[in-house]
Design a protein around this motif. Structure first.
Motif, PDB file in Angstrom:
ATOM      1  N   HIS A  46      22.905  38.953  45.413  1.00  0.00           N
ATOM      2  CA  HIS A  46      22.592  38.936  46.989  1.00  0.00           C
ATOM      3  C   HIS A  46      23.467  37.910  47.609  1.00  0.00           C
ATOM      4  N   VAL A  47      23.972  38.405  48.555  1.00  0.00           N
ATOM      5  CA  VAL A  47      24.934  37.793  49.394  1.00  0.00           C
ATOM      6  C   VAL A  47      24.611  38.156  50.767  1.00  0.00           C
ATOM      7  N   ASP A  48      24.327  37.360  51.542  1.00  0.00           N
ATOM      8  CA  ASP A  48      24.142  37.690  53.124  1.00  0.00           C
ATOM      9  C   ASP A  48      25.441  37.461  53.897  1.00  0.00           C
ATOM     10  N   ARG A  49      26.348  38.047  53.409  1.00  0.00           N
ATOM     11  CA  ARG A  49      27.821  38.238  54.169  1.00  0.00           C
ATOM     12  C   ARG A  49      27.958  39.758  54.576  1.00  0.00           C
ATOM     13  N   PRO A  50      28.829  39.991  55.512  1.00  0.00           N
ATOM     14  CA  PRO A  50      28.971  41.361  56.133  1.00  0.00           C
ATOM     15  C   PRO A  50      29.936  41.965  55.002  1.00  0.00           C
ATOM     16  N   PRO A  51      30.032  43.455  54.982  1.00  0.00           N
ATOM     17  CA  PRO A  51      30.389  44.064  54.233  1.00  0.00           C
ATOM     18  C   PRO A  51      31.920  44.085  54.478  1.00  0.00           C
ATOM     19  N   LEU A  52      32.456  43.965  55.442  1.00  0.00           N
ATOM     20  CA  LEU A  52      34.095  43.806  55.653  1.00  0.00           C
ATOM     21  C   LEU A  52      34.411  42.391  55.251  1.00  0.00           C
ATOM     22  N   LEU A  53      33.906  41.421  55.516  1.00  0.00           N
ATOM     23  CA  LEU A  53      34.255  40.253  54.680  1.00  0.00           C
ATOM     24  C   LEU A  53      34.407  40.311  53.286  1.00  0.00           C
ATOM     25  N   MET A  54      33.379  41.167  52.589  1.00  0.00           N
ATOM     26  CA  MET A  54      33.343  41.195  51.233  1.00  0.00           C
ATOM     27  C   MET A  54      34.345  42.099  50.730  1.00  0.00           C
ATOM     28  N   ALA A  55      34.447  42.982  51.541  1.00  0.00           N
ATOM     29  CA  ALA A  55      35.787  43.897  51.192  1.00  0.00           C
ATOM     30  C   ALA A  55      37.064  43.306  51.290  1.00  0.00           C
ATOM     31  N   ILE A  56      37.319  42.260  52.036  1.00  0.00           N
ATOM     32  CA  ILE A  56      38.552  41.449  51.985  1.00  0.00           C
ATOM     33  C   ILE A  56      38.503  40.686  50.699  1.00  0.00           C
ATOM     34  N   PHE A  57      37.658  40.032  50.441  1.00  0.00           N
ATOM     35  CA  PHE A  57      37.447  39.380  49.035  1.00  0.00           C
ATOM     36  C   PHE A  57      37.626  40.269  47.966  1.00  0.00           C
ATOM     37  N   ARG A  58      37.076  41.591  47.800  1.00  0.00           N
ATOM     38  CA  ARG A  58      37.297  42.512  46.923  1.00  0.00           C
ATOM     39  C   ARG A  58      38.658  42.879  46.922  1.00  0.00           C
ATOM     40  N   LEU A  59      39.530  43.083  47.808  1.00  0.00           N
ATOM     41  CA  LEU A  59      40.804  43.282  47.874  1.00  0.00           C
ATOM     42  C   LEU A  59      41.733  42.281  46.995  1.00  0.00           C
ATOM     43  N   ALA A  60      41.229  40.951  47.400  1.00  0.00           N
ATOM     44  CA  ALA A  60      41.987  39.729  46.957  1.00  0.00           C
ATOM     45  C   ALA A  60      41.532  39.759  45.335  1.00  0.00           C
ATOM     46  N   ALA A  61      40.235  40.210  44.928  1.00  0.00           N
ATOM     47  CA  ALA A  61      39.834  40.126  43.614  1.00  0.00           C
ATOM     48  C   ALA A  61      40.531  41.260  42.545  1.00  0.00           C
ATOM     49  N   TYR A  62      41.398  42.189  43.303  1.00  0.00           N
ATOM     50  CA  TYR A  62      42.165  43.084  42.384  1.00  0.00           C
ATOM     51  C   TYR A  62      43.347  42.164  41.818  1.00  0.00           C
ATOM     52  N   SER A  63      43.675  40.860  42.172  1.00  0.00           N
ATOM     53  CA  SER A  63      44.629  39.964  41.515  1.00  0.00           C
ATOM     54  C   SER A  63      43.699  39.013  40.785  1.00  0.00           C
ATOM     55  N   ASP A  64      44.340  38.677  39.517  1.00  0.00           N
ATOM     56  CA  ASP A  64      43.661  37.602  38.979  1.00  0.00           C
ATOM     57  C   ASP A  64      43.829  36.194  39.342  1.00  0.00           C
ATOM     58  N   TRP A  65      44.571  35.966  40.216  1.00  0.00           N
ATOM     59  CA  TRP A  65      45.193  34.967  40.995  1.00  0.00           C
ATOM     60  C   TRP A  65      44.005  34.425  41.652  1.00  0.00           C
ATOM     61  N   ASP A  66      43.146  33.392  41.818  1.00  0.00           N
ATOM     62  CA  ASP A  66      42.344  32.816  42.799  1.00  0.00           C
ATOM     63  C   ASP A  66      43.009  32.616  44.137  1.00  0.00           C
ATOM     64  N   GLY A  67      44.352  32.113  44.382  1.00  0.00           N
ATOM     65  CA  GLY A  67      45.038  31.871  45.627  1.00  0.00           C
ATOM     66  C   GLY A  67      45.192  33.319  46.287  1.00  0.00           C
ATOM     67  N   ALA A  68      44.901  34.458  45.996  1.00  0.00           N
ATOM     68  CA  ALA A  68      45.274  35.658  46.334  1.00  0.00           C
ATOM     69  C   ALA A  68      44.357  35.641  47.721  1.00  0.00           C
ATOM     70  N   ILE A  69      43.255  35.183  47.802  1.00  0.00           N
ATOM     71  CA  ILE A  69      42.256  35.300  48.914  1.00  0.00           C
ATOM     72  C   ILE A  69      42.920  34.431  49.811  1.00  0.00           C
ATOM     73  N   ARG A  70      43.539  33.515  49.556  1.00  0.00           N
ATOM     74  CA  ARG A  70      44.143  32.626  50.733  1.00  0.00           C
ATOM     75  C   ARG A  70      45.494  33.158  51.186  1.00  0.00           C
ATOM     76  N   VAL A  71      46.307  33.814  50.477  1.00  0.00           N
ATOM     77  CA  VAL A  71      47.384  34.358  50.770  1.00  0.00           C
ATOM     78  C   VAL A  71      47.113  35.664  51.992  1.00  0.00           C
ATOM     79  N   LEU A  72      46.151  36.447  51.327  1.00  0.00           N
ATOM     80  CA  LEU A  72      45.626  37.492  52.222  1.00  0.00           C
ATOM     81  C   LEU A  72      45.213  37.062  53.628  1.00  0.00           C
ATOM     82  N   SER A  73      44.490  35.859  53.602  1.00  0.00           N
ATOM     83  CA  SER A  73      43.948  35.483  54.880  1.00  0.00           C
ATOM     84  C   SER A  73      44.950  34.862  55.681  1.00  0.00           C
ATOM     85  N   ILE A  74      45.999  34.217  55.309  1.00  0.00           N
ATOM     86  CA  ILE A  74      47.426  33.665  55.891  1.00  0.00           C
ATOM     87  C   ILE A  74      47.628  35.207  56.477  1.00  0.00           C
TER      88      ILE A  74
END
Length: 74
Positions: A46-74
């Protein structure tokens, strides 16, 4: 205006190699273990965040590198 954008990118790059904060790490964990079905929108979690935000994290999750979410957000 381009120099301002470049300055922001350079400032944000400093944090790419830093450990994830609790919210970033938690959302990335959910995105990596997101399965269809289950009791909640994101599977068994259960996460109370919108699907678009979680989809961005899902995109970053395809990489095993944790910093991918920060690179994607830049």
């Amino acid at each position: 205006m381009a120099w301002t954008a470049a300055a922001v990118v350079l400032a944000r790059l400093v944090f790419v190699t830093q450990p994830l904060r609790s919210d970033e790490g938690g959302y990335l964990f959910i995105a990596r273990h997101w399965r269809t079905g289950g009791e909640f929108l994101y599977g068994d979690f259960h996460v109370d965040r919108p699907p678009l935000l979680m989809a961005i994290f899902r995109l970053a999750a395809y990489s095993d590198w944790d910093g991918a979410i920060r690179v994607l957000s830049i």
